[in-house]
Design a protein around this motif. Structure first.
Motif, PDB file in Angstrom:
ATOM      1  N   PRO A 106     -12.520   7.338  12.686  1.00 14.22           N
ATOM      2  CA  PRO A 106     -13.373   7.687  13.817  1.00 14.22           C
ATOM      3  C   PRO A 106     -14.832   7.709  13.397  1.00 14.22           C
TER       4      PRO A 106
ATOM      5  N   GLY B 170     -22.076   9.046  11.332  1.00 18.54           N
ATOM      6  CA  GLY B 170     -20.855   9.010  12.135  1.00 18.54           C
ATOM      7  C   GLY B 170     -20.090  10.301  12.213  1.00 18.54           C
TER       8      GLY B 170
ATOM      9  N   ARG C 237      -8.231   2.579  11.236  1.00 22.29           N
ATOM     10  CA  ARG C 237      -9.588   2.689  11.768  1.00 22.29           C
ATOM     11  C   ARG C 237     -10.023   4.152  11.753  1.00 22.29           C
TER      12      ARG C 237
ATOM     13  N   LEU D 257     -21.036   6.815  17.003  1.00 19.44           N
ATOM     14  CA  LEU D 257     -22.070   5.792  16.898  1.00 19.44           C
ATOM     15  C   LEU D 257     -23.396   6.302  17.451  1.00 19.44           C
TER      16      LEU D 257
ATOM     17  N   ASP E  49     -19.743   5.022  22.923  1.00 14.24           N
ATOM     18  CA  ASP E  49     -20.605   5.457  21.828  1.00 14.24           C
ATOM     19  C   ASP E  49     -19.854   6.094  20.664  1.00 14.24           C
TER      20      ASP E  49
ATOM     21  N   ASP F 151     -16.186   6.432  25.392  1.00 16.02           N
ATOM     22  CA  ASP F 151     -15.650   5.067  25.419  1.00 16.02           C
ATOM     23  C   ASP F 151     -16.677   4.017  25.016  1.00 16.02           C
TER      24      ASP F 151
ATOM     25  N   VAL G  19     -16.267   5.490  17.949  1.00 13.29           N
ATOM     26  CA  VAL G  19     -15.087   4.734  17.506  1.00 13.29           C
ATOM     27  C   VAL G  19     -13.945   5.727  17.445  1.00 13.29           C
TER      28      VAL G  19
END
Length: 328
Positions: free
Chosen positions: A148, A316, A146, A151, A138, A136, A140
């Motif tokens: 994924p 990512g 959007r 991060l 670290d 929740d 996306v």
């Protein structure tokens, strides 16, 4: 704010720093890398990857083989047998690919597998990953418009290390289907394979040989009969911790053998994945190929080699294709 107040039993979170994102790859030091380079005596290189379109028969639903397509130019033309405007002699081919990052020979990133654990000690379990990084905070999550992204713990963190060190190959083809501590130690002793801190342990089960040999006609039963590590063997998990190995790379689909998705409440479906990726920060390689390297090592009475295996430097991503090279 500290990322976690308590960690899972046996976890090494914080050992390499509060913000560490590469786990046991920290143990692949320049000195250990130099020792691996010094072990090269013949300059022979062995690719350890399957072709990217293998397996020819889908092993995991949802993980799809690569799909090539031509690039489309700015003016809408297909850039294959393409002659740029105004150029009477230039012919260009340019393509792109829709690629499942964990379909073929791959690295699992530390962001690939997490667990439910009450890391902030408030009585509620969070979705956490190595070193306490949380889904929740670290990551996306995918949504409308959007993409994924990890991060933290993205595969680019592994790529930045260069992934070059001493590989040690252990041939498990004559082992039982589930390889625990005793069977692994026996195989290593018989083959003179010595594994130390910072090494990248490579396991040869014959699985990838079958994929290459049989293509789309591969037998599920024959694949299932290939060995894998027994993630439920506590002695094996303890040895993985004590050994200091930096990664485990296998030629099968999951490194470990599991009993399907059915499991006891509160236990991990893939206990070795949880132990390595979540608790210890040990990267896992899957679908590697050792069919040419293994006999070359056996002929020379050795099991170690220089291993070079950087993933894609793709920020990512939680996993990556890899084209590992063994040099002896």
């Amino acid at each position: 704010m500290r990322r976690w107040l308590k960690r899972p039993e046996g976890a090494n979170w914080g050992l390499f720093g509060e913000d560490d994102q590469i786990g046991r790859m920290n143990l692949v030091t320049p000195a250990r890398r130099l020792a691996a380079v010094a072990s090269v005596t013949e300059g022979l290189a062995f690719p350890l990857s399957l072709p990217l379109d293998h397996p020819k028969k889908q092993v995991f639903a949802g993980r799809n083989p690569p799909v090539l397509s031509p690039t489309i130019s700015a003016d809408g033309r297909t850039m294959y047998d393409w002659m740029p405007a105004g150029g009477p002699i230039d012919v260009v081919n340019d393509d792109q690919v829709l690629l499942g990052l964990q379909y073929s020979t791959q690295w699992d990133g530390l962001s690939h597998y997490g667990t439910c654990f009450d890391a902030d000690d408030d009585g509620v379990a969070e979705h956490v990953f190595y070193n306490g990084y949380r889904i929740d905070r670290d990551f996306v999550l995918p949504g409308e418009g959007r993409a994924p992204a990890a991060l933290a713990l993205g595969i680019e963190k592994l790529a930045e290390t260069g992934v070059q060190g001493r590989g040690v190959l252990v041939d498990l083809r004559r082992s039982d289907e589930k390889v625990g501590y005793d069977a692994l130690m026996r195989a290593m002793a018989e083959q003179g394979a010595e594994v130390g801190e910072g090494d990248l342990l490579c396991l040869y089960t014959g699985y990838a040989d079958i994929l290459l040999r049989d293509g789309a006609d591969v037998s599920d039963a024959e694949l299932a009969a290939c060995p894998g590590l027994d993630g439920k063997d506590s002695a094996l998990l303890d040895w993985i911790d004590r050994s200091g190995i930096a990664a485990i790379c296998a030629d099968n689909s999951m490194v470990e053998k599991i009993d399907g998705v059915n499991r006891c409440a509160g236990t991990a479906m893939m206990p070795l994945h949880e132990h390595c990726l979540v608790r210890l920060g040990i990267h896992l390689g899957e679908f590697w190929w050792f069919g040419a390297l293994a006999p070359a090592l056996a002929e020379r009475g050795r099991s170690h080699f220089l291993l070079t295996a950087p993933p894609l430097n793709l920020p990512g991503a939680v996993g990556s294709p890899v084209t590992p090279i063994a040099t002896i």
